[in-house]
Design a protein around this motif. Structure first.
Motif, mmCIF file in Angstrom:
data_model
loop_
_atom_site.group_PDB
_atom_site.id
_atom_site.type_symbol
_atom_site.label_atom_id
_atom_site.label_comp_id
_atom_site.label_asym_id
_atom_site.label_seq_id
_atom_site.Cartn_x
_atom_site.Cartn_y
_atom_site.Cartn_z
ATOM 1 N N ASP A 74 0.818 -1.218 0.000
ATOM 2 C CA ASP A 74 0.000 0.000 0.000
ATOM 3 C C ASP A 74 0.854 1.271 0.000
ATOM 4 N N GLY A 75 2.166 1.121 0.050
ATOM 5 C CA GLY A 75 3.054 2.276 0.055
ATOM 6 C C GLY A 75 3.495 2.645 -1.350
ATOM 7 N N PHE A 76 4.276 3.713 -1.454
ATOM 8 C CA PHE A 76 4.838 4.117 -2.739
ATOM 9 C C PHE A 76 6.131 4.885 -2.504
ATOM 10 N N PHE A 77 6.980 4.871 -3.519
ATOM 11 C CA PHE A 77 8.231 5.616 -3.469
ATOM 12 C C PHE A 77 7.989 7.033 -3.956
ATOM 13 N N GLU A 78 8.611 7.971 -3.277
ATOM 14 C CA GLU A 78 8.477 9.380 -3.626
ATOM 15 C C GLU A 78 9.836 10.057 -3.506
ATOM 16 N N SER A 79 9.944 11.212 -4.137
ATOM 17 C CA SER A 79 11.086 12.095 -3.901
ATOM 18 C C SER A 79 10.611 13.523 -4.107
ATOM 19 N N HIS A 80 11.481 14.456 -3.724
ATOM 20 C CA HIS A 80 11.158 15.882 -3.808
ATOM 21 C C HIS A 80 12.342 16.604 -4.432
ATOM 22 N N ARG A 81 12.082 17.638 -5.166
ATOM 23 C CA ARG A 81 13.165 18.423 -5.754
ATOM 24 C C ARG A 81 13.592 19.563 -4.847
ATOM 25 N N LYS A 82 12.650 20.141 -4.109
ATOM 26 C CA LYS A 82 12.953 21.310 -3.281
ATOM 27 C C LYS A 82 13.152 20.956 -1.812
ATOM 28 N N CYS A 83 12.378 20.027 -1.322
ATOM 29 C CA CYS A 83 12.389 19.707 0.109
ATOM 30 C C CYS A 83 13.330 18.552 0.423
ATOM 31 N N ILE A 84 13.851 18.580 1.624
ATOM 32 C CA ILE A 84 14.601 17.467 2.204
ATOM 33 C C ILE A 84 13.751 16.954 3.349
ATOM 34 N N ASP A 85 13.446 15.663 3.353
ATOM 35 C CA ASP A 85 12.626 15.068 4.416
ATOM 36 C C ASP A 85 13.506 14.633 5.576
ATOM 37 N N VAL A 86 13.143 15.074 6.769
ATOM 38 C CA VAL A 86 13.722 14.546 8.005
ATOM 39 C C VAL A 86 12.560 13.843 8.694
ATOM 40 N N GLN A 87 12.580 12.524 8.692
ATOM 41 C CA GLN A 87 11.463 11.755 9.233
ATOM 42 C C GLN A 87 11.871 11.128 10.553
ATOM 43 N N ALA A 88 11.242 11.598 11.627
ATOM 44 C CA ALA A 88 11.572 11.163 12.983
ATOM 45 C C ALA A 88 10.406 10.377 13.572
ATOM 46 N N ILE A 89 10.727 9.429 14.436
ATOM 47 C CA ILE A 89 9.728 8.575 15.070
ATOM 48 C C ILE A 89 9.670 8.894 16.559
ATOM 49 N N LEU A 90 8.464 9.137 17.065
ATOM 50 C CA LEU A 90 8.269 9.366 18.496
ATOM 51 C C LEU A 90 7.850 8.069 19.196
ATOM 52 N N ASP A 91 6.927 7.328 18.599
ATOM 53 C CA ASP A 91 6.434 6.078 19.183
ATOM 54 C C ASP A 91 6.381 4.994 18.118
ATOM 55 N N GLY A 92 6.438 3.756 18.547
ATOM 56 C CA GLY A 92 6.320 2.630 17.635
ATOM 57 C C GLY A 92 7.606 2.405 16.863
ATOM 58 N N GLU A 93 7.478 1.747 15.761
ATOM 59 C CA GLU A 93 8.605 1.536 14.862
ATOM 60 C C GLU A 93 8.063 1.539 13.448
ATOM 61 N N GLU A 94 8.965 1.751 12.509
ATOM 62 C CA GLU A 94 8.531 1.904 11.133
ATOM 63 C C GLU A 94 9.634 1.445 10.195
ATOM 64 N N MET A 95 9.234 0.815 9.128
ATOM 65 C CA MET A 95 10.170 0.488 8.053
ATOM 66 C C MET A 95 10.150 1.639 7.061
ATOM 67 N N MET A 96 11.322 1.969 6.566
ATOM 68 C CA MET A 96 11.457 2.948 5.498
ATOM 69 C C MET A 96 12.376 2.327 4.464
ATOM 70 N N GLU A 97 12.071 2.553 3.204
ATOM 71 C CA GLU A 97 12.919 2.053 2.136
ATOM 72 C C GLU A 97 13.461 3.246 1.369
ATOM 73 N N VAL A 98 14.647 3.072 0.803
ATOM 74 C CA VAL A 98 15.302 4.155 0.082
ATOM 75 C C VAL A 98 16.061 3.592 -1.112
ATOM 76 N N ALA A 99 16.072 4.365 -2.199
ATOM 77 C CA ALA A 99 16.805 3.982 -3.411
ATOM 78 C C ALA A 99 17.249 5.243 -4.131
ATOM 79 N N ASP A 100 18.298 5.134 -4.892
ATOM 80 C CA ASP A 100 18.778 6.238 -5.718
ATOM 81 C C ASP A 100 17.756 6.481 -6.831
ATOM 82 N N ILE A 101 17.332 7.731 -7.027
ATOM 83 C CA ILE A 101 16.320 8.011 -8.052
ATOM 84 C C ILE A 101 16.798 7.624 -9.452
#
Length: 149
Positions: A74-101
């Motif tokens: 149900d997820g999707f890969f995204e990127s941004h040209r202007k913004c840099i995402d800093v994604q922080a976790i307060l509770d729980g845990e999460e998988m994140m995937e990353v690839a070179d565009i």
């Protein structure tokens, strides 16, 4: 070209470029992670699906969110040209995937209004398991899929 950075707040501070934007993001994160802080209390009151945009000034903003992680399908890969995402976790845990565009195929071309490119799925990715107190920084070169279980 900078690629994703992952780890504790201390690790991110050591490895991220020293810019006013990152300084603001890290100060926010530090306060969010401090037990009983006004930011932490505000974030903990969010209901599932809530999103609040907080302006930190100088073009830096935070999206405070509460959500259940989703199946990878149900997820999707995204990127941004202007913004840099800093994604922080307060509770729980999460998988994140990353690839070179450069290794990804666009599914939806750049949407300037949303600063968003969406990509086809790929198996040529790296996975991060992010825990409370940790974060990932995704640069414009990083196609990323957060919020996955």
């Amino acid at each position: 070209m900078t690629m994703a950075i992952y780890g504790s707040l201390a690790t991110l501070r050591l490895q991220a470029p020293r810019t006013p934007g990152f300084a603001a993001a890290f100060a926010y994160m530090e306060e969010m992670l401090r037990p009983g802080s006004p930011i932490q209390e505000r974030v903990r009151k969010l209901m599932d699906g809530d999103v609040e945009k907080i302006d930190l000034g100088n073009g830096v903003f935070v999206l405070e969110q509460a959500y259940e992680t989703k199946l990878r399908a149900d997820g999707f890969f995204e990127s941004h040209r202007k913004c840099i995402d800093v994604q922080a976790i307060l509770d729980g845990e999460e998988m994140m995937e990353v690839a070179d565009i450069g290794r990804m195929k666009e599914r939806q071309p750049y949407n300037a209004e949303r600063d968003l490119i969406i990509y086809e799925d790929s198996t040529e990715v790296s996975q991060l398991r992010v825990y409370p107190g940790q974060a990932a920084i995704f640069f414009p070169e990083d196609a990323h899929m957060p919020t996955v279980r």
